[in-house]
Design a protein around this motif. Structure first.
Motif, mmCIF file in Angstrom:
data_model
loop_
_atom_site.group_PDB
_atom_site.id
_atom_site.type_symbol
_atom_site.label_atom_id
_atom_site.label_comp_id
_atom_site.label_asym_id
_atom_site.label_seq_id
_atom_site.Cartn_x
_atom_site.Cartn_y
_atom_site.Cartn_z
ATOM 1 N N THR A 17 2.441 0.105 -2.380
ATOM 2 C CA THR A 17 3.417 0.825 -1.880
ATOM 3 C C THR A 17 4.720 0.129 -2.407
ATOM 4 O OG1 THR A 17 3.379 0.133 0.300
ATOM 5 C CG2 THR A 17 2.220 2.314 -0.136
ATOM 6 N N GLU A 21 7.939 1.107 -4.777
ATOM 7 C CA GLU A 21 9.266 1.157 -4.308
ATOM 8 C C GLU A 21 9.885 0.061 -5.628
ATOM 9 O OE1 GLU A 21 10.607 2.685 -2.221
ATOM 10 O OE2 GLU A 21 9.331 3.650 -0.913
ATOM 11 N N LEU A 251 6.689 9.277 0.273
ATOM 12 C CA LEU A 251 7.688 8.782 -0.299
ATOM 13 C C LEU A 251 8.953 9.686 -0.421
ATOM 14 C CD1 LEU A 251 6.588 6.282 -3.213
ATOM 15 C CD2 LEU A 251 6.883 5.844 -0.913
#
Length: 312
Positions: A17, A21, A251
């Motif tokens: 993750t 990002e 997200l």
């Protein structure tokens, strides 16, 4: 091992993750126009033991520990015919140390080469983001992208690794190509340029359609196999699956894809609950009441962007 910030797999305080990002943050400024996506053929099965041990010897001055690693690499694997196979290359599947050793291998084979050779010799910007053996490189200059693309195979061959040619290519990826719908996939997400609700050009990320279809198919099979569990137990298991899905795919900007997954979860669950017996158990009204009563977890965005664009 020198500190290089392009690797996110099997390291403390990092993960897939965070890789997604950081890549989103780096690409959304529009400074990169070319993407090189690559796939290493059978990476974990083709790690050269001698080369790996040489890498370890550069940082570890403990002969007993190195001998232990060698023995562990040569540990036999029990195949389906109950025969023990001693591999000449690769790391034992399922071994707790395998991911760490594989990460070390690519640190020397790819990360250091990119940071110390590729970036300094690039005309424009160059960026590498890697999670385990899955990596994407971005370049602002076409000649840099082509040079890297042409040299990558030769570099990996020095470590007895081979590129999957059908999964390795250069993609033109620029803000000016929003109508062309060019995109690439990384760690289960599709990255593409598009327009926001306000009409501005923006970098979009959503669940990869291939991953979404696979997740729906996997849930359908699981639901079919487990439909006869007690209702409270069944919903408890489904909620755990949904929370895990939202934690990864929840997200900012991906609410539509997350909502699509939840929609199909309801459709599939409705179907198999009504096949628990010969008599149809629920209509849609009764099913919706059941979902409210047992608190089926609804879609939610876990990580939203902050003013600095990090978002957790």
């Amino acid at each position: 091992m020198s500190r290089i910030f392009c690797s996110y797999g099997y390291r403390p305080s990092t993960g897939a993750t965070l890789a997604v990002e950081d890549m989103y943050k780096e690409l959304r400024c529009g400074r990169y126009h070319y993407i090189v996506e690559a796939d290493i053929k059978g990476f974990f099965d083709n790690i050269d033991h001698d080369i790996l041990v040489d890498m370890l010897n550069q940082r570890i001055d403990d002969k007993s520990f190195i001998r232990l690693i060698r023995k562990w690499l040569k540990a036999g694997i029990l195949d389906t015919d109950d025969k023990v196979i001693s591999p000449a290359t690769g790391t034992p599947q399922g071994g707790i140390v395998s991911p760490v050793l594989a990460n070390i291998y690519l640190h020397y084979a790819l990360d250091m080469w990119f940071e110390q050779i590729v970036k300094p010799h690039s005309v424009g910007r160059a960026y590498l983001c890697r999670y385990a053996d899955d990596f994407v490189c971005a370049f602002s200059n076409k000649c840099d992208a082509e040079r890297f693309y042409n040299e990558l195979g030769r570099r990996l061959a020095m470590f007895n690794l081979q590129l999957a040619e059908n999964k390795t290519n250069i993609i033109r990826f620029s803000q000016s190509l929003t109508k062309d719908k060019t995109h690439f996939d990384f760690l289960g997400f599709e990255f593409r340029w598009g327009k926001s609700r306000s009409g501005r050009i923006a970098l979009m990320r959503r669940t990869s359609p291939k991953k979404l279809r696979k997740a729906i198919a996997n849930f359908a099979k699981w639901c079919k196999d487990n439909r006869n569990l007690g209702i409270s137990i069944l919903f408890g298991e489904i909620n755990r699956k949904l929370r895990g899905y939202y934690n990864y795919y929840g997200l900012a900007g991906n609410s539509k894809a997350v909502g699509t997954f939840f929609y199909w979860v309801k459709v599939i669950l409705f179907k198999w609950l009504n096949r628990r017996s010969q008599k149809k158990s629920y209509n849609w009204q009764a099913f919706n009441d059941l979902m409210k009563h047992l608190n089926l977890v609804k879609p939610r965005i876990i990580r939203r962007p902050t003013q600095f664009g990090l978002g957790f």
